[in-house]
Write a protein that holds these residues in place. Sequence first.
Motif, PDB file in Angstrom:
ATOM      1  N   ALA A  70       1.378   1.769 -10.207  1.00 61.79           N
ATOM      2  CA  ALA A  70       2.022   2.865 -10.948  1.00 61.79           C
ATOM      3  C   ALA A  70       2.829   3.767 -10.023  1.00 61.79           C
ATOM      4  O   ALA A  70       3.906   4.250 -10.389  1.00 61.79           O
ATOM      5  CB  ALA A  70       0.963   3.682 -11.691  1.00 61.79           C
ATOM      6  N   ASP A  71       2.322   4.003  -8.818  1.00 66.41           N
ATOM      7  CA  ASP A  71       3.049   4.837  -7.866  1.00 66.41           C
ATOM      8  C   ASP A  71       4.364   4.188  -7.453  1.00 66.41           C
ATOM      9  O   ASP A  71       5.389   4.865  -7.308  1.00 66.41           O
ATOM     10  CB  ASP A  71       2.194   5.096  -6.622  1.00 66.41           C
ATOM     11  CG  ASP A  71       1.045   6.050  -6.893  1.00 66.41           C
ATOM     12  OD1 ASP A  71       0.945   6.534  -8.039  1.00 66.41           O
ATOM     13  OD2 ASP A  71       0.258   6.305  -5.972  1.00 66.41           O
ATOM     14  N   ASP A 124       0.846  -1.189   0.000  1.00 73.31           N
ATOM     15  CA  ASP A 124       0.000   0.000   0.000  1.00 73.31           C
ATOM     16  C   ASP A 124       0.887   1.246   0.000  1.00 73.31           C
ATOM     17  O   ASP A 124       1.197   1.808   1.052  1.00 73.31           O
ATOM     18  CB  ASP A 124      -0.911  -0.028   1.240  1.00 73.31           C
ATOM     19  CG  ASP A 124      -1.794   1.196   1.361  1.00 73.31           C
ATOM     20  OD1 ASP A 124      -1.924   1.945   0.378  1.00 73.31           O
ATOM     21  OD2 ASP A 124      -2.366   1.405   2.449  1.00 73.31           O
ATOM     22  N   PRO A 125       1.333   1.719  -1.178  1.00 78.92           N
ATOM     23  CA  PRO A 125       2.282   2.833  -1.220  1.00 78.92           C
ATOM     24  C   PRO A 125       1.728   4.142  -0.662  1.00 78.92           C
ATOM     25  O   PRO A 125       2.496   5.005  -0.243  1.00 78.92           O
ATOM     26  CB  PRO A 125       2.616   2.968  -2.712  1.00 78.92           C
ATOM     27  CG  PRO A 125       1.498   2.279  -3.421  1.00 78.92           C
ATOM     28  CD  PRO A 125       1.036   1.186  -2.518  1.00 78.92           C
ATOM     29  N   LYS A 126       0.403   4.299  -0.623  1.00 80.09           N
ATOM     30  CA  LYS A 126      -0.181   5.522  -0.067  1.00 80.09           C
ATOM     31  C   LYS A 126      -0.404   5.427   1.435  1.00 80.09           C
ATOM     32  O   LYS A 126      -0.780   6.411   2.073  1.00 80.09           O
ATOM     33  CB  LYS A 126      -1.493   5.837  -0.775  1.00 80.09           C
ATOM     34  CG  LYS A 126      -1.311   6.254  -2.239  1.00 80.09           C
ATOM     35  CD  LYS A 126      -2.620   6.687  -2.873  1.00 80.09           C
ATOM     36  CE  LYS A 126      -2.398   7.180  -4.295  1.00 80.09           C
ATOM     37  NZ  LYS A 126      -3.669   7.582  -4.949  1.00 80.09           N
ATOM     38  N   ASN A 127      -0.208   4.237   1.997  1.00 78.25           N
ATOM     39  CA  ASN A 127      -0.329   4.018   3.443  1.00 78.25           C
ATOM     40  C   ASN A 127      -1.715   4.406   3.969  1.00 78.25           C
ATOM     41  O   ASN A 127      -1.860   4.888   5.090  1.00 78.25           O
ATOM     42  CB  ASN A 127       0.743   4.802   4.200  1.00 78.25           C
ATOM     43  CG  ASN A 127       0.969   4.253   5.605  1.00 78.25           C
ATOM     44  OD1 ASN A 127       0.537   3.153   5.932  1.00 78.25           O
ATOM     45  ND2 ASN A 127       1.622   5.031   6.444  1.00 78.25           N
ATOM     46  N   ILE A 128      -2.714   4.190   3.124  1.00 77.54           N
ATOM     47  CA  ILE A 128      -4.087   4.529   3.496  1.00 77.54           C
ATOM     48  C   ILE A 128      -5.026   3.348   3.266  1.00 77.54           C
ATOM     49  O   ILE A 128      -5.789   2.946   4.151  1.00 77.54           O
ATOM     50  CB  ILE A 128      -4.594   5.751   2.700  1.00 77.54           C
ATOM     51  CG1 ILE A 128      -3.776   7.002   3.039  1.00 77.54           C
ATOM     52  CG2 ILE A 128      -6.078   5.999   2.976  1.00 77.54           C
ATOM     53  CD1 ILE A 128      -4.123   8.200   2.187  1.00 77.54           C
ATOM     54  N   GLU A 129      -4.962   2.781   2.070  1.00 77.95           N
ATOM     55  CA  GLU A 129      -5.959   1.811   1.635  1.00 77.95           C
ATOM     56  C   GLU A 129      -5.998   0.558   2.499  1.00 77.95           C
ATOM     57  O   GLU A 129      -7.071   0.038   2.810  1.00 77.95           O
ATOM     58  CB  GLU A 129      -5.701   1.434   0.175  1.00 77.95           C
ATOM     59  CG  GLU A 129      -6.877   0.755  -0.507  1.00 77.95           C
ATOM     60  CD  GLU A 129      -8.076   1.675  -0.628  1.00 77.95           C
ATOM     61  OE1 GLU A 129      -9.134   1.332  -0.062  1.00 77.95           O
ATOM     62  OE2 GLU A 129      -7.951   2.732  -1.268  1.00 77.95           O
ATOM     63  N   LYS A 180      -3.420  -3.885   9.244  1.00 75.35           N
ATOM     64  CA  LYS A 180      -2.183  -4.048  10.001  1.00 75.35           C
ATOM     65  C   LYS A 180      -2.477  -4.688  11.357  1.00 75.35           C
ATOM     66  O   LYS A 180      -3.411  -4.308  12.051  1.00 75.35           O
ATOM     67  CB  LYS A 180      -1.499  -2.696  10.206  1.00 75.35           C
ATOM     68  CG  LYS A 180      -0.912  -2.107   8.933  1.00 75.35           C
ATOM     69  CD  LYS A 180      -0.172  -0.808   9.210  1.00 75.35           C
ATOM     70  CE  LYS A 180       0.464  -0.261   7.945  1.00 75.35           C
ATOM     71  NZ  LYS A 180       1.202   1.001   8.171  1.00 75.35           N
ATOM     72  N   GLY A 181      -1.682  -5.674  11.708  1.00 76.58           N
ATOM     73  CA  GLY A 181      -1.847  -6.344  12.995  1.00 76.58           C
ATOM     74  C   GLY A 181      -2.711  -7.586  12.948  1.00 76.58           C
ATOM     75  O   GLY A 181      -2.773  -8.327  13.933  1.00 76.58           O
ATOM     76  N   LEU A 182      -3.383  -7.828  11.817  1.00 76.17           N
ATOM     77  CA  LEU A 182      -4.198  -9.037  11.714  1.00 76.17           C
ATOM     78  C   LEU A 182      -3.313 -10.256  11.537  1.00 76.17           C
ATOM     79  O   LEU A 182      -2.222 -10.188  10.969  1.00 76.17           O
ATOM     80  CB  LEU A 182      -5.164  -8.935  10.534  1.00 76.17           C
ATOM     81  CG  LEU A 182      -6.277  -7.886  10.626  1.00 76.17           C
ATOM     82  CD1 LEU A 182      -7.181  -7.987   9.395  1.00 76.17           C
ATOM     83  CD2 LEU A 182      -7.104  -8.055  11.897  1.00 76.17           C
ATOM     84  N   ARG A 183      -3.798 -11.382  12.008  1.00 76.77           N
ATOM     85  CA  ARG A 183      -3.047 -12.633  11.887  1.00 76.77           C
ATOM     86  C   ARG A 183      -2.876 -13.011  10.415  1.00 76.77           C
ATOM     87  O   ARG A 183      -3.802 -12.930   9.626  1.00 76.77           O
ATOM     88  CB  ARG A 183      -3.807 -13.749  12.620  1.00 76.77           C
ATOM     89  CG  ARG A 183      -3.145 -15.124  12.549  1.00 76.77           C
ATOM     90  CD  ARG A 183      -3.967 -16.143  13.327  1.00 76.77           C
ATOM     91  NE  ARG A 183      -5.334 -16.229  12.827  1.00 76.77           N
ATOM     92  CZ  ARG A 183      -5.704 -16.988  11.799  1.00 76.77           C
ATOM     93  NH1 ARG A 183      -4.809 -17.707  11.145  1.00 76.77           N
ATOM     94  NH2 ARG A 183      -6.967 -17.031  11.431  1.00 76.77           N
ATOM     95  N   VAL A 223       8.839   1.523  -1.376  1.00 83.49           N
ATOM     96  CA  VAL A 223       9.466   0.770  -2.467  1.00 83.49           C
ATOM     97  C   VAL A 223      10.496  -0.207  -1.910  1.00 83.49           C
ATOM     98  O   VAL A 223      10.548  -1.376  -2.327  1.00 83.49           O
ATOM     99  CB  VAL A 223      10.124   1.731  -3.479  1.00 83.49           C
ATOM    100  CG1 VAL A 223      10.952   0.938  -4.493  1.00 83.49           C
ATOM    101  CG2 VAL A 223       9.071   2.551  -4.200  1.00 83.49           C
ATOM    102  N   ASN A 224      11.320   0.255  -0.976  1.00 81.47           N
ATOM    103  CA  ASN A 224      12.353  -0.616  -0.409  1.00 81.47           C
ATOM    104  C   ASN A 224      11.735  -1.825   0.291  1.00 81.47           C
ATOM    105  O   ASN A 224      12.238  -2.958   0.166  1.00 81.47           O
ATOM    106  CB  ASN A 224      13.227   0.163   0.567  1.00 81.47           C
ATOM    107  CG  ASN A 224      14.154   1.144  -0.130  1.00 81.47           C
ATOM    108  OD1 ASN A 224      14.435   0.999  -1.323  1.00 81.47           O
ATOM    109  ND2 ASN A 224      14.617   2.150   0.592  1.00 81.47           N
TER     110      ASN A 224
END
Length: 213
Positions: A123-124, A53-58, A63-66, A74-75
């Motif tokens: 694309a991002d 998720d490059p925008k860190n939103i979608e 996060k945190g789910l099993r 990118v890295n």
Amino acid sequence: IGSSVSGDDIIFDISKNPHTLIAGTTGSGKSVLLHTIIGNLISYSDVRTILIDPKNIEFAAYKGLRDVDVYNTVNETVQCIENLIEQMNARYSFIEKNKLPPTYFLKDQEEYQKIVLIIDEFADLIANDDEKHLHKLICKLAAKSRASGIFCILATQRPSVKVINGEIKANFPARISLKTSSHVDSQIVLDVAGSEHLVGSGDAIINNYKYQY
């Protein structure tokens, strides 16, 4: 993943559609489709889901789910795919060493989870990949990963030829195009025009997809 024009549910087996390309402009329903797929995947205990998720939103809510990993940069994406390639090669070595059938990792078994990699806003990522590693790594993974139980889904709002090049298209035969901004974008995704005429809000054209009602 949704319903047909006649109202029947459309269900697909991801192992028969190992690598899928999804495109759709803002408001087309792409995000809802991705969340629908993810919601199905995380209900299975034998599936590990990796979300980029490059925008860190979608995908922040996952996060945190099993059995769910979420990466943003990118890295992190490059490192994740390199790790998946190592896992893929290790699984092939395991098959060879133990003289197992080539479909071993496609069957239900407890020792190894199936893995689904979902990349949003591809694309991002490509635009910020200064070292130009991602195209090569993703194609290297997709070319062999199905038999090792690793499957990939790429999604993008901007399906330009620089993002969805010939090698990507060759390795991602299953396509879902929601509404695109132009007939050129439709041709890049589906090899034909048409998705530029969709209404949006979830209607889509499915191409080269092995699905069932």
